[in-house]
Scaffold this motif. Structure first.
Motif, PDB file in Angstrom:
ATOM      1  N   GLU A  44       0.828  -1.198   0.000  1.00 31.05           N
ATOM      2  CA  GLU A  44       0.000   0.000   0.000  1.00 31.05           C
ATOM      3  C   GLU A  44       0.869   1.257   0.000  1.00 31.05           C
ATOM      4  N   ALA A  45       1.889   1.239   0.859  1.00 24.44           N
ATOM      5  CA  ALA A  45       2.808   2.382   0.901  1.00 24.44           C
ATOM      6  C   ALA A  45       3.548   2.537  -0.424  1.00 24.44           C
ATOM      7  N   LEU A  46       3.884   1.390  -1.079  1.00 26.45           N
ATOM      8  CA  LEU A  46       4.580   1.416  -2.371  1.00 26.45           C
ATOM      9  C   LEU A  46       3.690   2.034  -3.446  1.00 26.45           C
ATOM     10  N   LYS A  47       2.388   1.582  -3.456  1.00 26.42           N
ATOM     11  CA  LYS A  47       1.465   2.128  -4.459  1.00 26.42           C
ATOM     12  C   LYS A  47       1.290   3.639  -4.269  1.00 26.42           C
ATOM     13  N   GLU A  48       1.140   4.050  -3.040  1.00 23.90           N
ATOM     14  CA  GLU A  48       0.957   5.465  -2.747  1.00 23.90           C
ATOM     15  C   GLU A  48       2.184   6.279  -3.164  1.00 23.90           C
ATOM     16  N   TYR A  49       3.349   5.725  -2.925  1.00 21.50           N
ATOM     17  CA  TYR A  49       4.602   6.429  -3.292  1.00 21.50           C
ATOM     18  C   TYR A  49       4.729   6.543  -4.806  1.00 21.50           C
ATOM     19  N   ILE A  50       4.444   5.437  -5.520  1.00 23.68           N
ATOM     20  CA  ILE A  50       4.558   5.459  -6.985  1.00 23.68           C
ATOM     21  C   ILE A  50       3.572   6.454  -7.587  1.00 23.68           C
ATOM     22  N   THR A  51       2.326   6.486  -7.040  1.00 24.56           N
ATOM     23  CA  THR A  51       1.336   7.443  -7.539  1.00 24.56           C
ATOM     24  C   THR A  51       1.798   8.875  -7.318  1.00 24.56           C
ATOM     25  N   LEU A  52       2.308   9.146  -6.124  1.00 23.24           N
ATOM     26  CA  LEU A  52       2.792  10.483  -5.798  1.00 23.24           C
ATOM     27  C   LEU A  52       3.980  10.867  -6.668  1.00 23.24           C
ATOM     28  N   TYR A  53       4.878   9.923  -6.905  1.00 21.03           N
ATOM     29  CA  TYR A  53       6.070  10.177  -7.738  1.00 21.03           C
ATOM     30  C   TYR A  53       5.672  10.447  -9.192  1.00 21.03           C
ATOM     31  N   GLY A  54       4.680   9.702  -9.679  1.00 24.56           N
ATOM     32  CA  GLY A  54       4.230   9.891 -11.062  1.00 24.56           C
ATOM     33  C   GLY A  54       3.645  11.260 -11.297  1.00 24.56           C
ATOM     34  N   LYS A  55       2.948  11.810 -10.288  1.00 31.08           N
ATOM     35  CA  LYS A  55       2.371  13.142 -10.443  1.00 31.08           C
ATOM     36  C   LYS A  55       3.433  14.237 -10.499  1.00 31.08           C
ATOM     37  N   LYS A  56       4.600  13.944  -9.897  1.00 24.65           N
ATOM     38  CA  LYS A  56       5.671  14.944  -9.879  1.00 24.65           C
ATOM     39  C   LYS A  56       6.483  14.978 -11.169  1.00 24.65           C
ATOM     40  N   LEU A  57       6.352  13.942 -11.992  1.00 24.97           N
ATOM     41  CA  LEU A  57       7.141  13.893 -13.227  1.00 24.97           C
ATOM     42  C   LEU A  57       6.642  14.942 -14.223  1.00 24.97           C
ATOM     43  N   PRO A  58       7.543  15.693 -14.926  1.00 23.03           N
ATOM     44  CA  PRO A  58       7.122  16.700 -15.916  1.00 23.03           C
ATOM     45  C   PRO A  58       6.583  16.020 -17.168  1.00 23.03           C
ATOM     46  N   LEU A  59       5.676  16.720 -17.843  1.00 18.05           N
ATOM     47  CA  LEU A  59       5.128  16.194 -19.094  1.00 18.05           C
ATOM     48  C   LEU A  59       6.187  16.260 -20.190  1.00 18.05           C
ATOM     49  N   GLU A  60       6.280  15.204 -20.977  1.00 15.38           N
ATOM     50  CA  GLU A  60       7.271  15.134 -22.063  1.00 15.38           C
ATOM     51  C   GLU A  60       6.651  15.726 -23.321  1.00 15.38           C
ATOM     52  N   SER A  61       7.173  16.848 -23.764  1.00 20.70           N
ATOM     53  CA  SER A  61       6.627  17.471 -24.987  1.00 20.70           C
ATOM     54  C   SER A  61       7.775  18.164 -25.724  1.00 20.70           C
ATOM     55  N   LYS A  62       8.200  17.571 -26.779  1.00 19.81           N
ATOM     56  CA  LYS A  62       9.263  18.133 -27.599  1.00 19.81           C
ATOM     57  C   LYS A  62       8.664  18.557 -28.933  1.00 19.81           C
ATOM     58  N   LYS A  63       8.576  19.874 -29.149  1.00 16.50           N
ATOM     59  CA  LYS A  63       7.948  20.393 -30.353  1.00 16.50           C
ATOM     60  C   LYS A  63       8.989  20.571 -31.463  1.00 16.50           C
ATOM     61  N   VAL A  64       8.639  20.107 -32.665  1.00 19.07           N
ATOM     62  CA  VAL A  64       9.514  20.239 -33.830  1.00 19.07           C
ATOM     63  C   VAL A  64       8.979  21.383 -34.686  1.00 19.07           C
ATOM     64  N   TYR A  65       9.821  22.412 -34.892  1.00 17.64           N
ATOM     65  CA  TYR A  65       9.390  23.592 -35.653  1.00 17.64           C
ATOM     66  C   TYR A  65       9.731  23.479 -37.131  1.00 17.64           C
ATOM     67  N   SER A  66      10.773  22.719 -37.440  1.00 17.09           N
ATOM     68  CA  SER A  66      11.198  22.600 -38.837  1.00 17.09           C
ATOM     69  C   SER A  66      11.919  21.277 -39.040  1.00 17.09           C
ATOM     70  N   ASN A  67      11.799  20.740 -40.244  1.00 13.02           N
ATOM     71  CA  ASN A  67      12.521  19.504 -40.574  1.00 13.02           C
ATOM     72  C   ASN A  67      14.011  19.759 -40.782  1.00 13.02           C
ATOM     73  N   ASN A  68      14.355  21.021 -41.006  1.00 17.39           N
ATOM     74  CA  ASN A  68      15.771  21.379 -41.138  1.00 17.39           C
ATOM     75  C   ASN A  68      16.383  21.451 -39.741  1.00 17.39           C
ATOM     76  N   TYR A  69      17.417  20.654 -39.528  1.00 16.04           N
ATOM     77  CA  TYR A  69      17.985  20.538 -38.176  1.00 16.04           C
ATOM     78  C   TYR A  69      18.517  21.870 -37.664  1.00 16.04           C
ATOM     79  N   ALA A  70      19.266  22.593 -38.527  1.00 17.48           N
ATOM     80  CA  ALA A  70      19.860  23.860 -38.089  1.00 17.48           C
ATOM     81  C   ALA A  70      18.774  24.881 -37.755  1.00 17.48           C
TER      82      ALA A  70
END
Length: 311
Positions: A274-300
């Motif tokens: 129970e303590a493990l589940k609660e910790y994992i849930t709490l830890y998951g909420k603290k993780l930042p959202l992964e969002s990498k936006k691509v503006y152009s197909n040209n790398y530079a």
């Protein structure tokens, strides 16, 4: 053929080639359609012929038409061109000086080799004029096309407003000195040399101007490239600092992850699910959202835009 009609035909045949030469560089800078431009040019040519015809018919020297003809031709030329006024004027003076020297050379030849004073506005006078024109055309055409290419490629409005005055004043002095078609004056080498000096001044001004402006343009281009390189170096330095920051964050995240794994292991060993589940849930909420936006197909491009987006 009457002298008045002959003078009008001479004016047509001796000026039409120069009109074609003058309007050729304006093909990409025309204000009107080709049909409308041709109509305006032919109208101004007709006005010029009428002036010569009327002046000669009235018993006056045919050269009196020069000033009004120059005004009509210049007005038509400037009206048909949508390029810069001063640049267009510079090209007009270039062709006008060429016409003046060819006509002056033809007058010099006719008077020098004729026992009597010839009719300088006759159809026969067109022959030496056209011979001189065709003999010098390859050189002048090459020089003129180079000039118009360089003139239209150099944008220096303040300089152009002044620089055309130099050949204009020289050409005006030349025409004033050689205005009278006096046989004694025409036979003198000074008559021909004066007109040659007018065209030479135009060519020298052109070369000095183009050399100076080309040097300035190269200097401006070099300065602009230096600014761009400096800016790119700044962006690369900031990207490097950002990368270093990300490396530090990754190192911190790895350390935190190790601590989390140790804590999870301790929960598993103690069987406290129970303590493990609660910790994992709490830890998951603290993780930042992964969002990498691509503006152009040209790398530079994408790298630079992403940098400013992060800023």
């Amino acid at each position: 053929m009457s002298p008045a009609l002959e003078a009008a035909l001479y004016e047509l045949m001796s000026t039409l080639p120069y009109r074609i030469l003058a309007y050729y560089p304006l093909l990409e800078h025309m204000r009107f359609s080709n049909k409308a431009t041709c109509g305006l040019v032919l109208t101004s040519q007709l006005i010029q012929m009428i002036l010569v015809y009327g002046i000669t018919l009235a018993g006056y020297p045919p050269q009196l038409h020069r000033l009004p003809s120059v005004i009509v031709c210049l007005a038509t030329y400037l009206l048909c061109s949508r390029a810069d006024f001063s640049q267009t004027l510079f090209l007009y003076i270039f062709v006008a000086d060429y016409l003046a020297i060819c006509r002056g050379a033809a007058h010099f030849v006719m008077v020098s080799f004729s026992p009597e004073y010839p009719n300088l506005y006759s159809v026969e006078a067109v022959i030496p004029h056209m011979v001189i024109f065709l003999a010098t055309l390859p050189f002048m055409l090459r020089l003129f096309l180079q000039a118009q290419e360089q003139i239209f490629s150099i944008q220096a409005p303040k300089l152009w407003r002044i620089i055309w005055l130099i050949p204009a004043v020289t050409s005006m002095m030349s025409l004033i000195y050689t205005w009278e078609l006096d046989p004694q004056l025409i036979r003198k080498p000074a008559f021909l040399l004066t007109r040659i000096c007018g065209l030479t001044t135009m060519v020298l001004v052109y070369h000095v101007l183009i050399s100076a402006l080309s040097s300035i343009r190269r200097q401006v281009t070099a300065e602009e490239e230096a600014k761009q390189r400096k800016h790119i170096i700044m962006v690369q330095r900031n990207q490097y600092n950002l990368l270093q920051k990300q490396i530090e964050e990754t190192r911190t995240a790895r350390h935190d992850l190790r601590q989390h794994l140790n804590l999870i292991s301790s929960y598993l060993e103690s069987g406290d699910n129970e303590a493990l589940k609660e910790y994992i849930t709490l830890y998951g909420k603290k993780l930042p959202l992964e969002s990498k936006k691509v503006y152009s197909n040209n790398y530079a491009v994408n790298t630079i835009v992403s940098y400013y987006a992060q800023q």
